[in-house]
Design an enzyme around this catalytic site. Structure first.
Site, PDB file in Angstrom:
ATOM      1  N   CYS A  10       0.862  -1.179   0.000  1.00  0.00           N
ATOM      2  CA  CYS A  10       0.000   0.000   0.000  1.00  0.00           C
ATOM      3  C   CYS A  10       0.899   1.230   0.000  1.00  0.00           C
ATOM      4  CB  CYS A  10      -0.913   0.013   1.223  1.00  0.00           C
ATOM      5  SG  CYS A  10      -1.912   1.513   1.341  1.00  0.00           S
TER       6      CYS A  10
ATOM      7  N   HIS B 173      -2.759  -4.458 -10.948  1.00  0.00           N
ATOM      8  CA  HIS B 173      -3.588  -3.313 -11.332  1.00  0.00           C
ATOM      9  C   HIS B 173      -3.999  -3.428 -12.791  1.00  0.00           C
ATOM     10  CE1 HIS B 173      -2.894  -0.850  -7.703  1.00  0.00           C
ATOM     11  NE2 HIS B 173      -1.738  -1.490  -7.671  1.00  0.00           N
TER      12      HIS B 173
ATOM     13  N   GLU C 118     -10.480  -0.817  -5.183  1.00  0.00           N
ATOM     14  CA  GLU C 118      -9.393  -1.650  -4.667  1.00  0.00           C
ATOM     15  C   GLU C 118      -9.852  -3.068  -4.347  1.00  0.00           C
ATOM     16  OE1 GLU C 118      -6.275  -0.344  -2.114  1.00  0.00           O
ATOM     17  OE2 GLU C 118      -7.003   1.723  -2.102  1.00  0.00           O
TER      18      GLU C 118
ATOM     19  N   CYS D 229      -5.067   5.586  -3.789  1.00  0.00           N
ATOM     20  CA  CYS D 229      -4.319   4.330  -3.802  1.00  0.00           C
ATOM     21  C   CYS D 229      -2.943   4.636  -4.372  1.00  0.00           C
ATOM     22  CB  CYS D 229      -5.034   3.282  -4.656  1.00  0.00           C
ATOM     23  SG  CYS D 229      -4.111   1.742  -4.860  1.00  0.00           S
TER      24      CYS D 229
ATOM     25  N   GLY E 251      -1.878   2.231  -7.027  1.00  0.00           N
ATOM     26  CA  GLY E 251      -2.740   2.488  -8.173  1.00  0.00           C
ATOM     27  C   GLY E 251      -2.334   3.735  -8.935  1.00  0.00           C
TER      28      GLY E 251
END
Length: 283
Positions: free
Chosen positions: A73, A165, A216, A225, A228
């Site tokens: 993260c 992703h 997510e 994110c 992301g």
């Protein structure tokens, strides 16, 4: 047991943080489910436990609200870095390393008046090989490939930043986009994504700016994110839409992403880290 926690967020991506050097949680997955509930507990996008590292200086153990482990993260690791510096664990060092599920990230914190306000993270090389992301795709890389989710066609670029992703560029502004419908459909398409996926839907504003929303894996929509944002910037650069330094505008704030375009080079992310509140909860 009674547990002290810190609530922090990076650009609105909020987690419950527990100092694992002070507390041992018997069932971390169950604790994540309980503590993430915004109605009956503290509430957040998941639980992050901060521990001493075995391969790095420190370790970040991340759980999604559904109790599943998260590999990385980007917003969370900046907050971990803030906690470690602000609480004196780094002994004043502004550069140190944090591992998450074996991946080691190099961090440099920006300190003002003795407290961390932002952090610069070497997020590592983007993974573009389809089988390593993983995405079930015939070619070696999945870049600008047609795909259909629900009743709409998209062009998809897939990138792993330690977690998978799928990035789709759209014409409308992301705030006008039905993220729950298409994001949920993409995230749960295990035929295409055997480990599920984080789905980003982004609009290129110009060569230095992108607007983006994210659905997510294991969480649903979040305000930001970090991985992301990195994947979206990498996808935009791969497709020739943006230059090598991109500001990704998310619902919760902005992240600055830098990447040379060479897949052997790291992606660099810079963004904020803030405390929300501290407290004690019983689990």
């Amino acid at each position: 047991m009674k547990l002290q926690f810190v609530k922090m967020h990076g650009a609105g991506n909020d987690y419950v943080y527990v100092d694992g050097m002070k507390y041992q949680i018997p069932d971390e997955s169950a604790a994540a489910k309980k503590l993430s509930d915004r109605h009956f507990s503290v509430g957040g996008d998941g639980l992050i436990i901060i521990k001493k590292g075995t391969k790095a200086d420190f370790e970040m153990v991340m759980y999604n609200p559904d109790g599943s482990r998260g590999a990385m993260c980007g917003n969370g690791i900046r907050c971990v870095a803030k906690y470690l510096f602000d609480e004196g664990y780094t002994n004043g060092k502004t550069e140190f390393t944090i591992e998450s599920m074996g991946a080691i990230k190099h961090i440099k914190v920006n300190v003002i008046d003795g407290k961390v306000v932002s952090a610069r993270v070497d997020m590592g090389k983007p993974i573009l090989k389809a089988s390593d992301i993983p995405v079930n795709f015939d070619g070696e890389k999945c870049v600008n490939q047609p795909v259909t989710f629900a009743d709409r066609k998209f062009n998809m670029t897939c990138v792993s930043m330690g977690n998978p992703h799928a990035v789709m560029f759209i014409d409308e502004h992301p705030t006008d986009f039905d993220l729950n419908k298409y994001g949920k459909t993409a995230e749960q398409n295990t035929e295409l994504f055997p480990d599920r996926v984080n789905a980003e839907f982004a609009k290129v504003i110009d060569r230095e700016n992108i607007e983006m929303r994210v659905y997510e894996r294991g969480t649903g929509e979040t305000l930001a994110c970090g991985t992301g944002a990195c994947a979206t910037a990498v996808s935009a650069i791969l497709n020739g839409y943006c230059d090598n330094k991109v500001t990704v505008h998310l619902l919760g704030g902005d992240l600055i992403i830098e990447w040379s375009g060479n897949e052997n080079d790291s992606v660099i992310m810079t963004g904020p880290a803030e405390y929300a509140f501290t407290g004690t909860v019983e689990i």
